[in-house]
Design a protein around this motif. Structure first.
Motif, mmCIF file in Angstrom:
data_model
loop_
_atom_site.group_PDB
_atom_site.id
_atom_site.type_symbol
_atom_site.label_atom_id
_atom_site.label_comp_id
_atom_site.label_asym_id
_atom_site.label_seq_id
_atom_site.Cartn_x
_atom_site.Cartn_y
_atom_site.Cartn_z
ATOM 1 N N HIS A 6 0.713 -1.327 0.266
ATOM 2 C CA HIS A 6 -0.339 -0.296 -0.457
ATOM 3 C C HIS A 6 1.320 1.292 0.030
ATOM 4 O O HIS A 6 1.761 1.414 0.343
ATOM 5 C CB HIS A 6 -0.802 -0.013 0.898
ATOM 6 C CG HIS A 6 -1.626 1.243 1.316
ATOM 7 N ND1 HIS A 6 -2.831 1.341 0.842
ATOM 8 C CD2 HIS A 6 -0.921 2.330 2.073
ATOM 9 C CE1 HIS A 6 -3.073 2.624 1.128
ATOM 10 N NE2 HIS A 6 -2.293 3.215 2.163
ATOM 11 N N TYR A 7 0.878 2.110 -0.592
ATOM 12 C CA TYR A 7 1.673 3.715 -1.258
ATOM 13 C C TYR A 7 0.604 4.635 -1.517
ATOM 14 O O TYR A 7 -0.074 4.126 -1.880
ATOM 15 C CB TYR A 7 2.268 3.216 -1.952
ATOM 16 C CG TYR A 7 2.785 3.170 -3.450
ATOM 17 C CD1 TYR A 7 2.353 4.879 -4.366
ATOM 18 C CD2 TYR A 7 2.575 1.820 -4.704
ATOM 19 C CE1 TYR A 7 1.586 4.449 -5.494
ATOM 20 C CE2 TYR A 7 1.660 2.471 -5.437
ATOM 21 C CZ TYR A 7 2.025 3.172 -5.703
ATOM 22 O OH TYR A 7 1.229 3.288 -7.818
ATOM 23 N N GLU A 8 1.064 5.608 -0.858
ATOM 24 C CA GLU A 8 -0.091 7.249 -0.829
ATOM 25 C C GLU A 8 0.897 7.726 -1.572
ATOM 26 O O GLU A 8 2.088 8.118 -1.715
ATOM 27 C CB GLU A 8 -0.518 7.519 0.028
ATOM 28 C CG GLU A 8 -1.563 6.574 0.997
ATOM 29 C CD GLU A 8 -1.817 6.722 2.355
ATOM 30 O OE1 GLU A 8 -2.431 8.133 2.510
ATOM 31 O OE2 GLU A 8 -2.791 5.985 2.873
ATOM 32 N N VAL A 9 0.269 8.821 -2.475
ATOM 33 C CA VAL A 9 1.216 10.102 -3.398
ATOM 34 C C VAL A 9 0.288 11.019 -2.920
ATOM 35 O O VAL A 9 -1.036 10.528 -3.362
ATOM 36 C CB VAL A 9 1.788 10.088 -4.576
ATOM 37 C CG1 VAL A 9 1.928 10.924 -5.170
ATOM 38 C CG2 VAL A 9 1.475 8.432 -4.783
ATOM 39 N N ARG A 10 1.077 12.033 -2.751
ATOM 40 C CA ARG A 10 0.699 13.642 -2.260
ATOM 41 C C ARG A 10 0.571 15.033 -3.304
ATOM 42 O O ARG A 10 2.188 14.705 -3.280
ATOM 43 C CB ARG A 10 0.447 14.044 -0.914
ATOM 44 C CG ARG A 10 -0.487 13.155 0.042
ATOM 45 C CD ARG A 10 -0.365 13.423 1.474
ATOM 46 N NE ARG A 10 -1.296 12.940 2.110
ATOM 47 C CZ ARG A 10 -1.463 11.726 3.316
ATOM 48 N NH1 ARG A 10 -0.100 10.959 2.887
ATOM 49 N NH2 ARG A 10 -1.928 11.422 3.517
ATOM 50 N N GLY A 11 0.256 15.388 -3.196
ATOM 51 C CA GLY A 11 1.232 17.405 -4.044
ATOM 52 C C GLY A 11 1.791 17.006 -5.024
ATOM 53 O O GLY A 11 2.110 15.828 -5.705
#
Length: 275
Positions: free
Chosen positions: A12-17
């Protein structure tokens, strides 16, 4: 939020901005713990956060497989390749700092700067044998069912002190089931390999990667303070002080973020192009 299938796990990974890539890496700390800091950075950076394999939302095919720094480093490499992003700045905290160092050692082309915040690199300390024996005792105590006793031994070895009764409140009684599962995996399959990992210092020094060794201003004389100073000496850099203690970025991300931004800007001035 997204997932990536890698050998033996689904990450699981998340990317912001938007902007230069900064990866925030923990072990066993997962993406949720880094979320407040990631939000503060997302106005100027693309910020990657992940759940390490076997932790929280990153299931593994074999629950009995150990999570080692090289394996976690390979996971991070695969995520960056999947995103077609980098070279990255990688901030690793505690066990995640060990992951970040292993990543720089194995994949220097994918990383511009490593900020190793309080890595528990016991192998760099003169009393390593005593500390490793202590870690083995902590693990055995935990697996025998004495959760509070194991944490008490862990904190004592780390030289982190709490008032009487606090550990019982933190680790006794009813607890979040996922936290308990992740905690057990840390003790059974992650802690030993992490603290026993020995960096190839010559390879790190010749990698072309910029290394920043971070220490919490409240961490004086703690185990990770000692290990971080030993690492900084080996790499020929002065430690960089960050607000708070071992998890200052969790306790007060608003104070931590400006110091981190200054470190990132310094990287631009020194190296150009990223940060």
């Amino acid at each position: 939020m997204a997932t990536l299938d890698v050998p033996g796990a689904r990450l699981h990974y998340e990317v912001r901005g938007q902007g230069p890539l900064v990866a925030l890496v923990g072990a066993p700390m997962h993406a949720e713990s880094f979320a407040p800091l990631a939000e503060l950075l997302a106005d100027g950076y693309t910020v990657l956060t992940t759940d390490p394999r076997g932790i929280n939302r990153s299931p593994v095919d074999d629950p009995d497989q150990d999570s080692t720094p090289p394996v976690r480093a390979d996971d991070l490499s695969r995520i960056l390749a999947h995103l077609d992003a980098g070279p990255a700045v990688v901030l690793g905290s505690s066990g995640g700092a060990v992951t970040a160092l292993a990543f720089a050692q194995a994949h220097p082309e994918q990383v511009h700067t490593v900020i190793a915040h309080e890595p528990p690199l016991v192998e760099l300390l003169e009393d390593r044998d005593k500390l490793q024996a202590g870690t083995d005792d902590q693990i055995a105590t935990y697996l025998a069912g004495d959760v509070v006793g194991a944490w008490a031994k862990f904190m004592a070895q780390a030289n982190i002190h709490f008032p009487d009764g606090v550990l019982e409140m933190m680790f006794g009684g009813e607890r979040d089931p996922q936290q308990v599962v992740d905690e057990r995996r840390w003790f059974a399959h992650e802690m030993s390999a992490t603290i026993r990992w020995q960096p190839d210092l010559a390879a790190l020094r010749s990698s072309g990667v910029r290394f920043v060794v971070g220490i919490g201003s409240d961490s004086a004389e703690q185990l990770c303070d000692r290990a971080s100073r030993a690492l900084a000496a080996e790499l020929g850099v002065e430690p960089t002080m960050f607000p708070g203690g071992h998890i200052g970025f969790v306790d007060d991300p608003g104070a931590f973020a400006p110091v981190l931004r200054a470190v990132l800007r310094e990287g631009v001035a020194l190296d150009g192009g990223v940060g």
